[in-house]
Write a protein that holds these residues in place. Sequence first.
Motif, PDB file in Angstrom:
ATOM      1  N   PRO A 292      -6.535  42.714  66.324  1.00  8.85           N
ATOM      2  CA  PRO A 292      -6.426  42.163  67.678  1.00  8.85           C
ATOM      3  C   PRO A 292      -7.328  40.948  67.891  1.00  8.85           C
ATOM      4  CG  PRO A 292      -6.477  44.550  67.778  1.00  8.85           C
ATOM      5  CD  PRO A 292      -6.757  44.173  66.355  1.00  8.85           C
ATOM      6  N   GLU A 293      -8.507  40.959  67.271  1.00  3.64           N
ATOM      7  CA  GLU A 293      -9.406  39.809  67.395  1.00  3.64           C
ATOM      8  C   GLU A 293      -8.811  38.585  66.704  1.00  3.64           C
ATOM      9  OE1 GLU A 293     -12.268  39.503  69.100  1.00  3.64           O
ATOM     10  OE2 GLU A 293     -11.902  41.502  69.908  1.00  3.64           O
ATOM     11  N   MET A 294      -8.254  38.793  65.510  1.00  3.62           N
ATOM     12  CA  MET A 294      -7.604  37.687  64.798  1.00  3.62           C
ATOM     13  C   MET A 294      -6.435  37.147  65.611  1.00  3.62           C
ATOM     14  SD  MET A 294      -7.363  39.016  60.872  1.00  3.62           S
ATOM     15  CE  MET A 294      -8.780  39.617  59.953  1.00  3.62           C
ATOM     16  N   ALA A 295      -5.651  38.070  66.150  1.00  3.57           N
ATOM     17  CA  ALA A 295      -4.462  37.674  66.911  1.00  3.57           C
ATOM     18  C   ALA A 295      -4.856  36.860  68.142  1.00  3.57           C
ATOM     19  CB  ALA A 295      -3.675  38.912  67.321  1.00  3.57           C
ATOM     20  N   LYS A 296      -5.905  37.299  68.841  1.00  5.68           N
ATOM     21  CA  LYS A 296      -6.328  36.573  70.036  1.00  5.68           C
ATOM     22  C   LYS A 296      -6.807  35.168  69.683  1.00  5.68           C
ATOM     23  CE  LYS A 296      -9.199  36.859  74.184  1.00  5.68           C
ATOM     24  NZ  LYS A 296      -9.479  35.417  74.160  1.00  5.68           N
ATOM     25  N   GLY A 297      -7.556  35.062  68.568  1.00  4.49           N
ATOM     26  CA  GLY A 297      -8.025  33.748  68.147  1.00  4.49           C
ATOM     27  C   GLY A 297      -6.874  32.813  67.818  1.00  4.49           C
ATOM     28  N   ALA A 298      -5.873  33.341  67.113  1.00  4.51           N
ATOM     29  CA  ALA A 298      -4.698  32.532  66.770  1.00  4.51           C
ATOM     30  C   ALA A 298      -3.930  32.123  68.022  1.00  4.51           C
ATOM     31  CB  ALA A 298      -3.790  33.322  65.826  1.00  4.51           C
ATOM     32  N   GLN A 299      -3.788  33.061  68.937  1.00  3.71           N
ATOM     33  CA  GLN A 299      -3.054  32.779  70.166  1.00  3.71           C
ATOM     34  C   GLN A 299      -3.751  31.709  71.003  1.00  3.71           C
ATOM     35  OE1 GLN A 299      -1.063  35.887  72.882  1.00  3.71           O
ATOM     36  NE2 GLN A 299      -3.069  35.612  73.804  1.00  3.71           N
ATOM     37  N   ASP A 300      -5.073  31.832  71.142  1.00  2.00           N
ATOM     38  CA  ASP A 300      -5.826  30.867  71.949  1.00  2.00           C
ATOM     39  C   ASP A 300      -5.712  29.457  71.371  1.00  2.00           C
ATOM     40  OD1 ASP A 300      -6.560  32.947  73.568  1.00  2.00           O
ATOM     41  OD2 ASP A 300      -8.623  33.095  72.818  1.00  2.00           O
ATOM     42  N   GLU A 301      -5.839  29.354  70.047  1.00  3.86           N
ATOM     43  CA  GLU A 301      -5.778  28.035  69.404  1.00  3.86           C
ATOM     44  C   GLU A 301      -4.367  27.463  69.480  1.00  3.86           C
ATOM     45  OE1 GLU A 301      -7.362  24.697  67.501  1.00  3.86           O
ATOM     46  OE2 GLU A 301      -8.357  26.427  68.417  1.00  3.86           O
ATOM     47  N   ALA A 302      -3.371  28.311  69.243  1.00  5.28           N
ATOM     48  CA  ALA A 302      -1.984  27.841  69.297  1.00  5.28           C
ATOM     49  C   ALA A 302      -1.633  27.327  70.692  1.00  5.28           C
ATOM     50  CB  ALA A 302      -1.038  28.970  68.898  1.00  5.28           C
ATOM     51  N   PHE A 303      -2.100  28.023  71.716  1.00  2.90           N
ATOM     52  CA  PHE A 303      -1.806  27.639  73.094  1.00  2.90           C
ATOM     53  C   PHE A 303      -2.344  26.235  73.399  1.00  2.90           C
ATOM     54  CE2 PHE A 303      -2.462  27.572  77.687  1.00  2.90           C
ATOM     55  CZ  PHE A 303      -1.238  28.041  78.143  1.00  2.90           C
ATOM     56  N   LEU A 304      -3.520  25.922  72.834  1.00  3.40           N
ATOM     57  CA  LEU A 304      -4.111  24.602  73.052  1.00  3.40           C
ATOM     58  C   LEU A 304      -3.241  23.487  72.475  1.00  3.40           C
ATOM     59  CD1 LEU A 304      -7.876  25.311  72.249  1.00  3.40           C
ATOM     60  CD2 LEU A 304      -6.841  24.959  74.507  1.00  3.40           C
ATOM     61  N   HIS A 305      -2.422  23.836  71.478  1.00  4.71           N
ATOM     62  CA  HIS A 305      -1.573  22.848  70.817  1.00  4.71           C
ATOM     63  C   HIS A 305      -0.108  22.960  71.246  1.00  4.71           C
ATOM     64  CE1 HIS A 305      -4.767  21.432  68.097  1.00  4.71           C
ATOM     65  NE2 HIS A 305      -5.164  22.688  68.100  1.00  4.71           N
ATOM     66  N   GLY A 306       0.133  23.694  72.323  1.00  9.47           N
ATOM     67  CA  GLY A 306       1.478  23.748  72.878  1.00  9.47           C
ATOM     68  C   GLY A 306       2.403  24.768  72.263  1.00  9.47           C
ATOM     69  N   TYR A 307       1.845  25.786  71.616  1.00 10.73           N
ATOM     70  CA  TYR A 307       2.673  26.819  71.006  1.00 10.73           C
ATOM     71  C   TYR A 307       2.507  28.149  71.733  1.00 10.73           C
ATOM     72  CZ  TYR A 307       3.543  23.851  66.933  1.00 10.73           C
ATOM     73  OH  TYR A 307       3.940  22.833  66.116  1.00 10.73           O
ATOM     74  N   THR A 308       3.542  28.942  71.686  1.00 10.80           N
ATOM     75  CA  THR A 308       3.486  30.314  72.186  1.00 10.80           C
ATOM     76  C   THR A 308       3.540  31.264  70.999  1.00 10.80           C
ATOM     77  OG1 THR A 308       4.596  29.735  74.249  1.00 10.80           O
ATOM     78  CG2 THR A 308       4.649  32.052  73.601  1.00 10.80           C
ATOM     79  N   VAL A 309       2.636  32.199  70.960  1.00 16.63           N
ATOM     80  CA  VAL A 309       2.550  33.129  69.829  1.00 16.63           C
ATOM     81  C   VAL A 309       3.160  34.471  70.216  1.00 16.63           C
ATOM     82  CG1 VAL A 309       1.006  34.299  68.215  1.00 16.63           C
ATOM     83  CG2 VAL A 309       0.458  32.011  69.017  1.00 16.63           C
ATOM     84  N   LEU A 310       4.041  34.968  69.371  1.00 17.75           N
ATOM     85  CA  LEU A 310       4.649  36.287  69.551  1.00 17.75           C
ATOM     86  C   LEU A 310       4.249  37.154  68.366  1.00 17.75           C
ATOM     87  CD1 LEU A 310       8.186  35.041  70.602  1.00 17.75           C
ATOM     88  CD2 LEU A 310       6.305  35.736  72.095  1.00 17.75           C
ATOM     89  N   PHE A 311       3.980  38.427  68.624  1.00 19.97           N
ATOM     90  CA  PHE A 311       3.441  39.302  67.589  1.00 19.97           C
ATOM     91  C   PHE A 311       4.389  40.437  67.217  1.00 19.97           C
ATOM     92  CE2 PHE A 311      -0.086  37.568  70.049  1.00 19.97           C
ATOM     93  CZ  PHE A 311      -0.861  37.001  69.050  1.00 19.97           C
ATOM     94  N   GLY A 312       4.255  40.886  65.978  1.00 21.29           N
ATOM     95  CA  GLY A 312       4.989  42.057  65.523  1.00 21.29           C
ATOM     96  C   GLY A 312       4.128  42.845  64.560  1.00 21.29           C
ATOM     97  N   SER A 313       4.145  44.162  64.669  1.00 26.33           N
ATOM     98  CA  SER A 313       3.368  45.029  63.782  1.00 26.33           C
ATOM     99  C   SER A 313       4.312  45.795  62.862  1.00 26.33           C
ATOM    100  CB  SER A 313       2.533  46.011  64.605  1.00 26.33           C
ATOM    101  OG  SER A 313       1.879  46.943  63.759  1.00 26.33           O
ATOM    102  N   THR A 314       4.041  45.756  61.566  1.00 27.96           N
ATOM    103  CA  THR A 314       4.915  46.433  60.597  1.00 27.96           C
ATOM    104  C   THR A 314       4.407  47.819  60.238  1.00 27.96           C
ATOM    105  OG1 THR A 314       3.716  45.500  58.708  1.00 27.96           O
ATOM    106  CG2 THR A 314       5.563  44.225  59.586  1.00 27.96           C
TER     107      THR A 314
END
Length: 206
Positions: A39-61
């Motif tokens: 969850p910490e990794m995911a939040k970091g990726a999401q925050d950075e992606a948002f700054l660059h105009g991306y929306t992050v969607l997640f899936g757990s296998t």
Amino acid sequence: MCIWRPECAGRTSSGGWSRSDKRKGRSGKIRNIIDNAFPEMAKGAQDEAFLHGYTVLFGSTDNNYIQEEKFLDALKAKMVDGIIYVSSNPATSEKLLENITVPVVFMDRKIKKRENMGSVLIDNFSAMKDVAAYIAGKGCRQSAYITADILISPSKERYEGFVEGLEENGISFNKRMHYAGTFSVETGQIGAMTLLQRNPEIDCIV
């Protein structure tokens, strides 16, 4: 995680992508979101992606190869812009990614990379040497170690670092005090009980 292209916004997706969302979309494939680290990794990726105009969607296998394969197939069909990938098994992941043409970034896994692939890693070996030095400094001499399958790169590096760290502090690790399972709470619980039955004199469990 994956990245949806804006021109795909009109498509139906289980990730909640709507026609009104004009931002670029990036999605992520996580091995098991219950694991405290992810969850910490995911939040970091999401925050950075948002700054660059991306929306992050997640899936757990959930460490399931079939589920992982279906999820990657879905990402290809949705024409994502890229994938941030935490592999459950590097050997099978290499096969699953053979026909992936979008950029892929691996998190916390060493996998054979192609031209469009990268990775973000930590020094697991040195980190566990530090852990070994710390517990040795606290006077622990009969340590036990619980880990996931040591064929997976992070687990292997951590185990080797831990053993070498103990040796550098004059402690020989008893391999019977190693319990291998999966990245799960259950492995920790069962591993602790198993190791304590093997040796009730254990003074530290890592």
